[in-house]
Structures are given as C-alpha cells and as structure tokens.
Enzyme design. Structure first.
Site, short mmCIF file in Angstrom:
data_model
loop_
_atom_site.label_atom_id
_atom_site.label_comp_id
_atom_site.label_asym_id
_atom_site.label_seq_id
_atom_site.Cartn_x
_atom_site.Cartn_y
_atom_site.Cartn_z
N GLU A 1 58.68 41.48 61.63
CA GLU A 1 58.76 40.56 62.76
C GLU A 1 57.50 40.63 63.61
OE1 GLU A 1 63.35 40.16 64.06
OE2 GLU A 1 62.64 42.20 63.88
N CYS B 1 61.77 57.33 66.10
CA CYS B 1 62.20 57.61 67.48
C CYS B 1 63.65 57.14 67.63
CB CYS B 1 61.31 56.86 68.47
SG CYS B 1 59.57 57.27 68.27
N CYS C 1 60.79 45.07 73.50
CA CYS C 1 60.31 46.34 72.96
C CYS C 1 61.45 47.12 72.34
CB CYS C 1 59.75 47.21 74.07
SG CYS C 1 58.39 46.47 74.92
N CYS D 1 52.39 39.97 69.72
CA CYS D 1 52.79 41.35 69.47
C CYS D 1 52.97 41.48 67.96
CB CYS D 1 54.09 41.63 70.22
SG CYS D 1 54.81 43.22 69.83
N CYS E 1 59.21 51.97 60.00
CA CYS E 1 58.35 52.97 60.64
C CYS E 1 58.83 54.36 60.27
CB CYS E 1 58.39 52.80 62.15
SG CYS E 1 57.34 54.02 63.01
N CYS F 1 64.72 53.49 69.08
CA CYS F 1 64.00 52.31 68.59
C CYS F 1 64.66 51.73 67.33
CB CYS F 1 62.56 52.72 68.28
SG CYS F 1 61.61 51.48 67.42
#
Ligand code: SAH
Ligand code: SF4
Length: 343
Positions: free
Chosen positions: A92, A118, A333, A107, A114, A121
C-alpha cells in the site's frame, strides 16, 4: 518478446529502449517528458509523437507493469492505493493533502510486509515477504501522479517496511526520485526503527534527506517490550549513531513518538525522553496511536497528549503532534496491512 516498461526509467535507459525499437535516440527525451512532466497514462495522449512510433510503443512497451488493485478515498481526501506487483504481491501507499498547504505528500512502502514486528503496527503483524526494488518504490509516486494528474511534492518512507533494511534499493530509489521525478532531496524523509549499521552508512555517504527515528519509548525496558529491534540495537547506541549522523550531515533528525495510553505516555516518561534526547539536534513529532487491529492498545486523550507535549517542549526541541490522515480508510500510520479490504 517481453514488453519494455517505461515509467521509473532514467533518460539513458529510455534512450536504450528507443534504440532497440529502431527509433532515433532523441525521441527518448519526448518520452521522458510525457512520463515525468505530463504524467501520461496512455500512448494516444502523446500527440507530438508520430503515429508510427506510437504504434511501435503500443506494440512493444508498457507505461507500467504495476496495477492499482484498490483505491480508497478518505473523507479528508487522503487516497490509499493497494498496488499489485508483477509477482502478485501487494503493498500500500498513501497520498496525503493538508488543508491550506499546496504540498502533496506521498507515503511509500519499501518492503512487502516488515521483519521488525513492532507490536502496535499492522504491517509488523503481517510478517515479511520481500524487499521492493527501486523501481517498485518509485512507481508508487508515479502511479499517484498519473492517477490524480497532480505533482507530488514530498515523499516520506513511512509506508510498509523498514527502509534501512532495504538500503541499497531505497538509496537507488531516492536517486531516481531526485533525478527523474524531480523531487528535491530535502523534501524526502526516511523513517526507521533504528538500524545502526545503516545509520552509519548514511553518515558515511553524507545523506541529505531527513532521517526520522521511531523512538516510541523513553528507555530500553519499555522499548524492548513494544519494538523487538531494541534487543539488537539498544536505544542509547541508536541515539549516539544519530548524533554522529547529524554531525556529519548537518541535518536535523526527526524523532517520532507513537503515544500509547498507559504504555509510554506518563508525564514522568516525558521527562525521561527530554533527558534521553539531550544534545541531539532534532524535532519531535508525537503520533497519537492509531487502532491497528490490536485491542490491547488505546490512544491517550487529546488533553493528556497536550500535557505530554508541554513537558517535551521544555527540552527546547520543536514538538508537533501529527495530524491524523485517512484513518477512516485505514490509511493512517501503522494501519497499512497490504491486504484487500472490503469497501
Ligand atoms: N518502518 C518504519 C517506517 C514506517 S511507519 C518505522 O517504523 O519507522 C511510520 C511511523 O508510524 C513509525 O514511526 C511507526 O512506528 C508508526 N506507527 C506504527 N504503527 C502505528 C500505530 N498503530 N499508530 C501510530 N503510529 C504507528
Ligand atoms: Fe516495521 Fe515500522 Fe511497522 Fe515497526 S513500525 S513493524 S519497523 S513498519
């Protein structure tokens, strides 16, 4: 024969393609301008190119080989794109506008998923698939420009993925964004969870884009609970690496702080942060936690965030609270998962 892809190619690469197609090299300049200045999405629009050459282009080339799988528009006009790459993987990217400012900020994602994981997230929860190539990164911006007809002015590497774990491709992408897309280096920000060897490399190459560190905790103990990378790269060592970077580049860094209720938001912790950041040339950006399919976390009240901000301001660093964009379409975010959503 496989078709040549034109977008996100350098002028020299376009010259090679044009030669392969049996056309004079100078035509590459026209093509470059249709792609990077006029954001053409089909060959018919290229009216100053002869019909014969346009036909040749149609037969043998593609403007891009990346598809928009889904497009969602938020009530604040943020647009989220789900892109599908040639191998079927998806990532995305988000186009943000801010009222009263002419800036259009892209962005972008640097990886599919990833590996950092974390806990707050959505990307981290989806696991890691692979790095994006430099072209796959730049195409995110090109696709937004073609789709909207608008010029992107700023780029933040704050989508999916840890850009400093894909540094070669990210640096190559930044070169292309600079030289071909025409966005100045000072308008580019790379956000990282703090990968020390990569920060050292940025210092050594005198990196001039803005580096943003995802701090998110006042100390090692709390950080390691929410960011597994802390076990590998301790926050004190990361801050020293940032100081070295600032010394070498002369560029102020940004400290990002995702504030989560009862996890990292006490006023005592704000004082700890002031101490931790002593001597670091930085701005601080507080990001109110966004819901990322994680029921255990909550965002603090606005009033509490302001109190926290007030203490951080005593550090004499500039402190801002990030404006939330696109949360109604899960584009804020931490909300990017790279999966199709039912709309
Ligand atoms: N991987 C990079 C860049 C992507 S994320 C990094 O971590 O820095 C952009 C910012 O959003 C980072 O500071 C990230 O930690 C933060 N973030 C992640 N999940 C969030 C959430 N649920 N709410 C608010 N911010 C979040
Ligand atoms: Fe990866 Fe950044 Fe999400 Fe952490 S916050 S899991 S580093 S994308």
């Amino acid at each position: 024969m496989e078709k040549f892809v034109l977008s996100s190619k350098t002028l020299a690469e376009l010259e090679n393609i044009v030669s392969e197609l049996g056309e004079p090299k100078f035509r590459a300049k026209q093509l470059h301008s249709w792609i990077y200045t006029k954001f053409a999405s089909d060959f018919e629009a290229m009216t100053d190119i002869s019909k014969k050459f346009r036909e040749n282009l149609k037969q043998n080339t593609l403007i891009t080989d990346i598809k928009i799988k889904q497009r969602q528009i938020s009530s604040d006009k943020t647009i989220k794109y789900l892109l599908e790459y040639v191998d079927g993987n998806m990532a995305e990217c988000v186009l943000m506008r801010f009222d009263n400012r002419p800036n259009l900020t892209a962005c972008v994602s640097s990886q599919i998923g990833c590996p950092v994981g974390c806990v707050f997230c959505a990307t981290g929860k989806s696991g890691f698939v692979r790095n994006l190539t430099s072209r796959e990164i730049v195409e995110q911006i090109m696709i937004m420009q073609r789709d909207t007809g608008l010029r992107v002015s700023n780029v933040v590497f704050m989508g999916q993925g840890e850009p400093l774990l894909n540094l070669d491709n990210v640096l190559e992408a930044i070169n292309l964004i600079n030289s071909e897309v025409g966005i100045g280096i000072r308008r580019i920000t790379v956000s990282t969870s703090g990968i020390i060897p990569a920060l050292k490399r940025l210092r050594d190459i005198n990196f001039q884009a803005t580096v943003a560190l995802s701090l998110h905790a006042p100390n090692h103990q709390i950080r390691e609970k929410i960011m597994p990378i802390e076990k590998k790269y301790n926050i004190n060592d990361v801050i020293s690496a940032l100081k070295d970077l600032v010394n070498a580049t002369g560029r102020r860094v940004t400290i990002e702080y995702t504030i989560i209720k009862n996890v990292n938001d006490s006023l005592e912790q704000a004082k700890e942060i002031v101490n931790l950041l002593k001597g670091l040339h930085c701005n601080i950006n507080i990001i109110p936690y966004n819901n990322a399919c994680n029921a255990e976390f909550e965002k603090p009240s606005e009033e509490h965030i302001n109190k926290f901000k007030f203490i951080l301001e005593r550090s004499s660093h500039k402190v801002t609270v990030r404006l939330e964009r696109g949360s109604d379409i899960d584009a804020a975010c931490g909300q990017l998962s790279g999966k199709i959503k039912n709309v």
